[in-house]
Design a protein around this motif. Structure first.
Motif, mmCIF file in Angstrom:
data_model
loop_
_atom_site.group_PDB
_atom_site.id
_atom_site.type_symbol
_atom_site.label_atom_id
_atom_site.label_comp_id
_atom_site.label_asym_id
_atom_site.label_seq_id
_atom_site.Cartn_x
_atom_site.Cartn_y
_atom_site.Cartn_z
ATOM 1 N N THR A 37 0.841 -1.205 0.000
ATOM 2 C CA THR A 37 0.000 0.000 0.000
ATOM 3 C C THR A 37 0.872 1.250 0.000
ATOM 4 O O THR A 37 0.638 2.187 -0.767
ATOM 5 N N PHE A 38 1.905 1.238 0.860
ATOM 6 C CA PHE A 38 2.784 2.412 0.897
ATOM 7 C C PHE A 38 3.506 2.585 -0.429
ATOM 8 O O PHE A 38 3.688 3.702 -0.911
ATOM 9 N N ILE A 39 3.909 1.451 -1.024
ATOM 10 C CA ILE A 39 4.596 1.561 -2.311
ATOM 11 C C ILE A 39 3.669 2.194 -3.352
ATOM 12 O O ILE A 39 4.067 3.087 -4.099
ATOM 13 N N SER A 40 2.408 1.752 -3.342
ATOM 14 C CA SER A 40 1.535 2.304 -4.386
ATOM 15 C C SER A 40 1.263 3.782 -4.152
ATOM 16 O O SER A 40 1.019 4.532 -5.097
ATOM 17 N N ILE A 41 1.295 4.210 -2.898
ATOM 18 C CA ILE A 41 1.195 5.659 -2.678
ATOM 19 C C ILE A 41 2.478 6.327 -3.148
ATOM 20 O O ILE A 41 2.467 7.354 -3.819
ATOM 21 N N GLY A 42 3.606 5.661 -2.805
ATOM 22 C CA GLY A 42 4.919 6.229 -3.118
ATOM 23 C C GLY A 42 5.131 6.475 -4.599
ATOM 24 O O GLY A 42 5.595 7.552 -4.995
ATOM 25 N N ILE A 43 4.741 5.503 -5.424
ATOM 26 C CA ILE A 43 5.087 5.660 -6.837
ATOM 27 C C ILE A 43 4.280 6.757 -7.512
ATOM 28 O O ILE A 43 4.623 7.172 -8.616
ATOM 29 N N THR A 44 3.227 7.234 -6.859
ATOM 30 C CA THR A 44 2.511 8.349 -7.495
ATOM 31 C C THR A 44 3.379 9.592 -7.517
ATOM 32 O O THR A 44 3.125 10.521 -8.275
ATOM 33 N N ASN A 45 4.434 9.626 -6.677
ATOM 34 C CA ASN A 45 5.321 10.790 -6.676
ATOM 35 C C ASN A 45 6.298 10.778 -7.837
ATOM 36 O O ASN A 45 6.859 11.795 -8.199
ATOM 37 N N ILE A 46 6.524 9.582 -8.398
ATOM 38 C CA ILE A 46 7.448 9.484 -9.524
ATOM 39 C C ILE A 46 6.675 9.748 -10.806
ATOM 40 O O ILE A 46 5.548 9.266 -10.957
ATOM 41 N N GLU A 47 7.276 10.474 -11.723
ATOM 42 C CA GLU A 47 6.602 10.739 -12.997
ATOM 43 C C GLU A 47 6.696 9.516 -13.898
ATOM 44 O O GLU A 47 7.743 9.220 -14.448
ATOM 45 N N LEU A 48 5.644 8.757 -14.027
ATOM 46 C CA LEU A 48 5.684 7.570 -14.877
ATOM 47 C C LEU A 48 4.818 7.739 -16.109
ATOM 48 O O LEU A 48 4.703 6.829 -16.922
ATOM 49 N N GLY A 49 4.171 8.873 -16.214
ATOM 50 C CA GLY A 49 3.308 9.095 -17.373
ATOM 51 C C GLY A 49 2.170 8.099 -17.392
ATOM 52 O O GLY A 49 1.544 7.818 -16.366
ATOM 53 N N PHE A 86 2.251 5.061 -17.515
ATOM 54 C CA PHE A 86 2.477 3.800 -16.809
ATOM 55 C C PHE A 86 2.037 3.867 -15.356
ATOM 56 O O PHE A 86 2.024 2.861 -14.654
ATOM 57 N N ALA A 87 1.665 5.058 -14.901
ATOM 58 C CA ALA A 87 1.233 5.197 -13.512
ATOM 59 C C ALA A 87 0.042 4.296 -13.233
ATOM 60 O O ALA A 87 -0.008 3.589 -12.224
ATOM 61 N N VAL A 88 -0.906 4.293 -14.160
ATOM 62 C CA VAL A 88 -2.098 3.463 -13.970
ATOM 63 C C VAL A 88 -1.714 1.985 -14.005
ATOM 64 O O VAL A 88 -2.138 1.187 -13.164
ATOM 65 N N THR A 89 -0.873 1.626 -14.982
ATOM 66 C CA THR A 89 -0.433 0.235 -15.079
ATOM 67 C C THR A 89 0.203 -0.202 -13.772
ATOM 68 O O THR A 89 -0.102 -1.280 -13.243
ATOM 69 N N GLY A 90 1.087 0.643 -13.250
ATOM 70 C CA GLY A 90 1.761 0.307 -11.991
ATOM 71 C C GLY A 90 0.763 0.092 -10.868
ATOM 72 O O GLY A 90 0.813 -0.916 -10.151
ATOM 73 N N ALA A 91 -0.158 1.033 -10.741
ATOM 74 C CA ALA A 91 -1.137 0.931 -9.662
ATOM 75 C C ALA A 91 -1.953 -0.349 -9.796
ATOM 76 O O ALA A 91 -2.200 -1.056 -8.811
ATOM 77 N N LEU A 92 -2.347 -0.661 -11.035
ATOM 78 C CA LEU A 92 -3.156 -1.866 -11.243
ATOM 79 C C LEU A 92 -2.357 -3.134 -10.921
ATOM 80 O O LEU A 92 -2.870 -4.069 -10.322
ATOM 81 N N LEU A 93 -1.068 -3.125 -11.314
ATOM 82 C CA LEU A 93 -0.245 -4.300 -11.036
ATOM 83 C C LEU A 93 -0.134 -4.537 -9.538
ATOM 84 O O LEU A 93 -0.316 -5.655 -9.050
#
Ligand code: HEM
Ligand code: CU
Lengths: 537, 94
Positions: free
Chosen positions: B25-37, B39-46
């Motif tokens: 859960t913390f990781i999925s919050i964390g990666i929203t801070n990185i600019e993934l374009g 792929f942000a949605v893909t990451g969250a879904l994964l």
């Protein structure tokens, strides 16, 4: 499994005196048979409301211009008509009434797997219905979006949408719970020896249906919640002004609502598959093919929803994908028709009321199905989409299919439900009047749609007048037939001739228990041997 | 049902899974801070998929269930996946 029970086996479920008396003995009963009748009576009331609204629409359309109501009232009337008929009648219809009553008996069980959950489903159903009705009585104006609640209008209109949307959401829960109950019942409670390949076809279709109820209904639930949130908070999922996509709404809605049409039609096909062998006194032709086509319909039916959206502006790739898939789903439906006809071939057919309903079901369902192919082909769809043609198509399927099958099932299982037989000649007169009225009511709409008369309008051009008059006359004839049918059934349930255990010489298990059945259905758990089967004539 | 075995899962397993879920859960919050374009949605879904997989296998006991139940769940996911893919036939080609 309880080994001993104190419930007597010689008292029918209608006469059994449990803990409660009077009305309470019904609305607190966990007996699947009483719950089935609870559903049937509540649906009958709602159905009559829906019929009255339908008649009002047809009366408005008897002549161009305003006849009995304003445009806004017409919009409200077709919306409420659709919501009642779809969400409260045809979706729960056969599973909740005949599924509840017959499924446990047909597979040799004492009840469904979760009797209390079953009763809860009925309460949830009633709660949903009351919510929808509340949207009519209170608040600013009756919902006017059509039963499809399309965005963005459904969150822009000033009418009282929230209770209606929430009501449809709650009705969905009832459907999910029933589906879950049936899946577990069929997996766990079949009589010893009743292998999957020996289970009668009506339970088989209920099984396919239950999976759709379980998997597809949550989608519409979430979608409706999103519409509500959009309305209250403007979250912008569907609102183009906020960057949302209204076509996404249509995807989500039809991802549920197309499979939902199979929730309606599969059990209807199941009931027909019971009636035809009984009245042909012959083994059903292609038992396994019918099962396979049931599962195929249930499965492919998940992937064709886009055929409701050909004109919405979705991509060309999506359009032809959905068109091809739609053509595929017609194949298993046709397989069933061939199986029913082949079952009748060289059978010793008895012309009784249920058989008349079943035969006319096949006739009307074929017209409905073939008109579906006209709608499934891209080029013709663009021409007739949103015209009276679509209205004719789905009434042929949903009313001519599900409705006719339901009435066939009522006349087939009536002696088992009440232990009495109806007046057969009146039942036949009712069927004939109803069928003639039905054809006069809906056939002209195919023509009108081809000529370009749009649906969901209270007015039309003068050139559509004569066909509309025929259609309105048909609605009266059909209603007259309905009245005959209902009066006959009502009177016969009180003082019809006493029916025997097996008045039609059926071979499925419900014809081995008394009419009406005792509370726990069987004195002894039936056992299926190697040679036994549901259709061994 | 007497004839069915019951698996007792130890507290330790449950705690480990819980901690993993919290970490994810913390990781999925964390990666929203990185600019993934995109792929942000893909990451969250994964990440969400991994989490639901863990919940299903351990908390909902799928790991210890009969094969046909696992098959049913797999089937449901297959249908779900197919529905999503077909939906994107619209969005990707519009
Ligand atoms: C051979 C099988 C079928 C085919 C190919 C087919 C095709 C279609 C298509 C393409 C439409 C959309 C028309 C439009 O709006 O432009 C449609 C509408 C509809 N169909 Fe079918 N259909 C079939 C069977 C069924 C069945 C079995 C049911 C229900 C039990 C059903 C119920 C409906 C309903 C309720 C609508 C109208 C929805 C609305 O309000 O827009 N159809 N059908
Ligand atoms: Cu459809």
């Amino acid at each position: 499994m309880q080994a001993t029970s104190k419930i007597p086996t010689d008292v029918s479920y209608l006469e059994y005196k449990g803990k409660y008396k009077g009305l309470l003995s019904w609305i607190l009963s966990t007996d699947h048979k009483r719950i089935a009748l609870l559903y049937m009576y509540s649906m009958m009331v709602l159905f009559l409301v829906g019929v009255a609204l339908g008649l009002a629409m047809k009366l408005e359309l008897i002549a161009p211009g305003k006849t009995i109501m304003e445009a806004n009232d017409y919009n409200a009337v077709f919306t409420v008509h659709g919501v009642i008929m779809i969400f409260m009648i045809v979706i729960p219809g056969l599973p909740a009434v005949f599924g509840n009553f017959m499924l446990p008996i047909m597979i040799g069980a004492k009840d469904v797997a979760f009797p209390k959950l079953n009763l809860l489903s009925w309460y949830v159903y009633i709660a949903g219905a009351l919510l929808v009705i509340a949207s009519l009585l209170f608040g600013p104006g009756t919902p006017d979006t059509g039963w499809t609640f399309y965005a963005p209008y459904s969150f822009k209109t000033g009418t009282n949408m929230l209770p209606a949307i929430f009501g449809a959401f709650v009705l969905g829960f009832s459907s999910i719970l029933t589906g879950l109950n049936f899946i577990v019942t069929i997996h766990r409670l079949r009589a010893p020896g009743m292998k999957w390949t020996k289970m009668p076809l009506f339970p088989w279709t209920l099984y396919g249906t239950a999976w759709i109820q379980l998997l597809a209904t949550p989608v519409v639930g979430i979608t409706l919640v999103l519409v509500a949130l959009e309305r209250i908070f403007g979250i912008g999922v569907f609102d183009p002004a906020l960057g949302g996509d209204p076509i996404l709404y249509q995807h989500l809605f039809w991802i549920y609502s197309h499979p939902a049409v199979y929730v309606m039609i599969l059990p209807a096909m199941g009931a027909i598959s019971e009636i035809i062998p009984t009245f042909s006194q012959k083994h059903i032709f292609g038992y396994k093919a019918i099962i396979a086509s049931t599962l195929a319909i249930a499965f492919v039916g998940y992937f064709v929803w886009g055929h409701h959206m050909f004109t919405s502006g979705m991509s060309g790739t999506a359009q032809y994908t959905f068109s091809i898939l739609t053509f595929l789903v017609a194949i298993p439906s046709a397989i069933k028709v061939f199986n029913w006809i082949s079952t009748m071939y060289k059978g010793s057919i008895r012309m009784e009321t249920p058989f008349y309903w079943a035969a006319s079901f096949i006739f009307i369902f074929m017209i409905g199905g073939l008109s579906g192919l006209v709608l499934g082909a891209l080029s013709t769809n663009i021409y007739v989409h949103d015209t009276a043609f679509v209205v004719a198509h789905f009434h042929f399927i949903v009313f001519g299919g599900v409705g006719f099958s339901f009435f066939g099932a009522v006349h087939y299982w009536f002696p088992k439900l009440y232990g009495r037989m109806y007046e057969k000649s009146w039942a036949n007169v009712g069927w004939l009047t109803f069928t003639i009225g039905f054809l006069a009511l809906y056939s002209p709409m195919f023509y009108l749609g081809m000529q370009g008369m749009p649906r969901r309008y209270y007015d039309y051009l003068e050139e559509f007048h004569s066909a509309n008059i025929l259609s309105t006359l048909g609605s009266w004839v059909m209603t007259f037939g309905l009245v005959i049918i209902l009066i006959n059934l009502y009177r016969s349930s009180k003082n019809g001739k006493i029916a025997s255990i097996n008045p039609w010489d059926g071979k499925t298990l419900e014809w081995t228990v008394p009419s009406p059945p005792p509370v726990e259905n069987f004195d002894e758990v039936p056992v299926y041997g190697e040679k036994d089967g549901p259709y061994e004539y | 049902m007497e004839n069915e075995k019951h698996h007792i899962v130890s507290y330790k397993t449950y705690t480990v899974i819980l901690l993993v879920l919290i970490a994810l859960t913390f990781i999925s919050i964390g990666i929203t801070n990185i600019e993934l374009g995109s792929f942000a949605v893909t990451g969250a879904l994964l990440l969400a998929s991994v989490k639901s997989f863990l919940v299903l296998t351990y908390f909902m006991h799928l790991k210890y269930d009969k094969p046909y139940i696992i098959l049913m769940v797999a089937f449901v996911f297959a249908v779900f996946l197919a529905v999503i893919i077909i939906t994107f036939f619209d969005y990707f080609f519009r």
